[in-house]
Scaffold this motif. Sequence first.
Motif, short mmCIF file in Angstrom:
data_model
loop_
_atom_site.label_atom_id
_atom_site.label_comp_id
_atom_site.label_asym_id
_atom_site.label_seq_id
_atom_site.Cartn_x
_atom_site.Cartn_y
_atom_site.Cartn_z
N LEU A 224 -17.84 53.61 53.73
CA LEU A 224 -18.40 54.23 55.17
C LEU A 224 -18.93 53.30 55.95
CD1 LEU A 224 -18.97 57.87 54.24
CD2 LEU A 224 -17.51 57.12 56.18
N LEU A 225 -19.95 52.68 55.27
CA LEU A 225 -20.73 51.65 56.10
C LEU A 225 -19.62 50.43 56.54
CD1 LEU A 225 -23.58 50.70 56.78
CD2 LEU A 225 -23.69 49.43 54.74
N ALA A 226 -18.92 49.95 56.00
CA ALA A 226 -17.83 48.98 56.47
C ALA A 226 -17.02 49.40 57.46
CB ALA A 226 -16.70 48.52 55.47
N PHE A 227 -16.56 50.76 57.50
CA PHE A 227 -15.83 51.41 58.26
C PHE A 227 -16.58 51.57 59.78
CE2 PHE A 227 -15.30 55.61 60.81
CZ PHE A 227 -13.98 55.36 61.30
N ALA A 228 -18.01 52.07 59.72
CA ALA A 228 -18.72 52.15 60.84
C ALA A 228 -19.15 50.67 61.37
CB ALA A 228 -20.10 52.83 60.65
N ALA A 229 -19.13 49.94 60.60
CA ALA A 229 -19.42 48.48 61.31
C ALA A 229 -18.43 48.03 62.09
CB ALA A 229 -19.75 47.53 60.16
N VAL A 230 -16.94 47.97 61.42
CA VAL A 230 -15.90 47.50 62.25
C VAL A 230 -15.76 48.35 63.48
CG1 VAL A 230 -14.74 46.37 60.21
CG2 VAL A 230 -14.13 49.07 60.86
N ALA A 231 -15.80 49.88 63.46
CA ALA A 231 -15.88 50.51 64.73
C ALA A 231 -16.83 50.26 65.61
CB ALA A 231 -16.15 51.97 64.37
N SER A 232 -17.98 49.79 65.20
CA SER A 232 -19.09 49.03 66.15
C SER A 232 -18.68 48.14 66.83
CB SER A 232 -20.24 49.11 65.20
OG SER A 232 -21.47 48.91 66.45
N LEU A 233 -17.80 46.97 66.17
CA LEU A 233 -17.52 45.73 66.66
C LEU A 233 -16.34 45.97 67.65
CD1 LEU A 233 -14.75 44.60 65.37
CD2 LEU A 233 -16.63 44.09 63.36
N GLY A 234 -15.76 47.11 67.96
CA GLY A 234 -14.78 47.36 68.57
C GLY A 234 -13.33 46.98 68.28
N LEU A 235 -13.20 47.41 67.13
CA LEU A 235 -11.65 47.42 66.52
C LEU A 235 -10.51 48.29 67.15
CD1 LEU A 235 -10.41 45.71 63.79
CD2 LEU A 235 -10.55 47.95 62.91
N PRO A 236 -9.51 47.70 67.58
CA PRO A 236 -8.59 48.62 68.11
C PRO A 236 -8.09 49.69 67.31
CG PRO A 236 -8.16 46.29 68.69
CD PRO A 236 -9.12 46.12 67.60
N GLY A 237 -8.14 50.77 67.92
CA GLY A 237 -7.80 51.99 67.16
C GLY A 237 -8.74 52.77 66.93
N LEU A 238 -9.80 52.42 66.88
CA LEU A 238 -11.32 53.04 66.91
C LEU A 238 -11.99 53.26 68.32
CD1 LEU A 238 -12.29 51.39 63.53
CD2 LEU A 238 -11.50 53.66 63.90
N ALA A 239 -12.96 54.13 68.34
CA ALA A 239 -13.41 54.52 69.49
C ALA A 239 -14.01 53.59 70.34
CB ALA A 239 -14.35 55.92 69.00
N GLY A 240 -14.77 52.51 69.43
CA GLY A 240 -15.58 51.56 69.92
C GLY A 240 -15.07 50.47 70.99
N PHE A 241 -13.37 50.54 70.79
CA PHE A 241 -12.63 49.74 71.52
C PHE A 241 -12.69 49.80 73.17
CE2 PHE A 241 -8.16 48.73 73.09
CZ PHE A 241 -8.36 47.22 73.06
N TRP A 242 -12.13 51.32 73.21
CA TRP A 242 -11.57 51.67 74.72
C TRP A 242 -12.78 51.23 75.54
CZ3 TRP A 242 -6.71 51.54 75.30
CH2 TRP A 242 -5.87 52.02 74.19
N GLY A 243 -13.94 51.80 75.15
CA GLY A 243 -15.00 51.74 76.28
C GLY A 243 -15.56 50.54 76.82
N GLU A 244 -15.40 49.52 75.69
CA GLU A 244 -15.78 48.21 76.06
C GLU A 244 -14.70 47.35 76.95
OE1 GLU A 244 -17.31 46.16 72.64
OE2 GLU A 244 -18.66 47.71 72.49
N MET A 245 -13.51 47.75 76.42
CA MET A 245 -12.35 46.99 77.25
C MET A 245 -12.31 47.67 78.80
SD MET A 245 -8.34 47.29 76.36
CE MET A 245 -8.18 48.80 77.35
N LEU A 246 -12.52 48.86 78.81
CA LEU A 246 -12.32 49.48 80.12
C LEU A 246 -13.72 48.93 81.02
CD1 LEU A 246 -11.35 53.13 79.65
CD2 LEU A 246 -9.76 51.17 80.69
N ALA A 247 -14.62 48.85 80.62
CA ALA A 247 -16.04 48.26 81.23
C ALA A 247 -15.47 46.72 81.50
CB ALA A 247 -17.25 48.09 80.38
N LEU A 248 -14.98 45.98 80.81
CA LEU A 248 -14.67 44.40 81.08
C LEU A 248 -13.57 44.73 82.14
CD1 LEU A 248 -14.41 43.09 77.41
CD2 LEU A 248 -16.14 42.70 79.35
N PHE A 249 -12.36 45.42 82.18
CA PHE A 249 -11.51 45.58 83.19
C PHE A 249 -11.96 46.15 84.35
CE2 PHE A 249 -7.52 46.40 80.48
CZ PHE A 249 -7.36 45.16 80.21
N GLY A 250 -13.13 46.90 84.48
CA GLY A 250 -13.76 47.11 85.59
C GLY A 250 -14.59 45.92 86.41
N ALA A 251 -15.19 45.08 85.39
CA ALA A 251 -15.91 43.90 85.92
C ALA A 251 -14.88 42.73 86.32
CB ALA A 251 -16.79 43.22 84.79
#
Length: 516
Positions: free
Chosen positions: A395-422
């Motif tokens: 679970l700790l490894a899962f949360a870590a890879v989600a936090s680093l923005g792995l595609p397919g997990l929630a952390g990816f989309w927000g950071e990618m769209l923020a970069l697209f906005g910039a």
Amino acid sequence: MQFLLAFVVVGPLIGAVAALLPAPPGLKGRSPDQAVLRHGVTVTGVILLATLVLAAGFDHDHPSKMQATTDISWIPALDVRIHLGIDGISLPLLVLTALLTFLCALYSYFKLPEGPSPKAFVALVLLLESGTLATFAVLDLILFFLAFEMVLIPMYFLIARWGGAGRQAAAWKFILYTLLGSVVMLLGLLLIGLKSGTFDMVALATDNGRGLTSSVQVTAVLAIGIGLAVKTPMWPLHSWLPDAHTAAPTVGSVLLAGVLLKMGTYGFVRILLPVAPDGMHTFAPYLAAFAVAGIVYGSLACLALARPGAKGDLKRLIAYSSVGHMGFVLLGIASMTPTGVNGALFANIAHGLITGLLFFLVGAVKDRYGTADLDTLAGATGAALYGRAPRLGGLLAFAAVASLGLPGLAGFWGEMLALFGAFDPAEGLSRPAFLTFMSIAAFGTLLTAAYLLIVVRRVCMGAHRDEPQPIADVQSYEFAAWTPLAALTVLAGLWPAVLLGLTDPAVQKLLAGGKS
């Protein structure tokens, strides 16, 4: 729907008062302490159920329209109204708040942090929930300020009375920073209300700054922005956060990261973007610069804490990671485009889910090992959590890879769209400057991946010369508290349209000056 929203906001407040009263004889259970903890789980569960019913009854075909509205005159002399309502921007935050508070209450029922009376603990958590839900539901500037401030006192006491080492200093730092920011913010809110003749956020958003001169907008954005930036927290106003997280009990850290930080970024989107667009336009490049500085600074601080021999605290490391993640949210907002703002709102929810889960997990590791010090945990070769407690390590490894923005997990989309906005900022903003900011932020994602993978390697992997001593793996109550966060992290990553379908029409309307 009107009654339901009012109940969601006021219900926890009534529950907090009830928690302080003696339990009826038939509800005491084994002890009064047990009864009040059960009361906390029941009240937060009912509020979560009410928000889910509210979400189910929400008109998903018109998410830009304010729904479940209540509008009652409160202070006629100042035209302050008890004005409540939700749209596609506030509904996800309302559900996230109710969910995290319920999971914290459930976790505390089985694992209450050491401290004084459980009655006070439950009452403070419910008071915190009421203030946070009110912040996302009110549509009057004065009411927003009162709700924004309402959460400070309960969080102060949760850190100061139920926290760990250094809790008094951390609690004082938290309250002083946020109160000083709030004083400046109040001046900005009063300036907008007095100059425009109304404190109504819907009317102000529809007016879209046309009733305010550019100088008033610039002053208001500076004043309100400082208060919101402290709560977000934006670099360099972030220094209260690592201390507060390190000292706070596990549930305090979960609520602080998962819910309280969102109040600052929500204020930028709900108030400053639509009400003072000219002022935001002036400060957008500076906001973006501070945002990317926070991204890089947070990541470098985490790398420094993660290296062997640094005596880095895991809770402190995740707190610094929040500075970086919230930098992406601020970058999306600074782009002033629908793409960037949608990315910011998505990253808000993703951060609440993932970092809430991370703090739960680190709290569990600390309970088992008696420390969150990375060097002590890892020893010479690694803590070997995969071998000792495989489910906890996984679970700790899962949360870590989600936090680093792995595609397919929630952390990816927000950071990618923020970069697209910039990449393509709003008209009138310097594109070369924002391309530079985007490049620095993208580099920050690499640093994020580096420190999180180092943490996973040191805590989860490793082999001891002796047979590793097993420790307690995930308990049933922990499984119940953590599973919803892990499941929603996967769901939001695989099906982002659920969230973006809610936020996008509301964001388009806000940026267009109240026109759908």
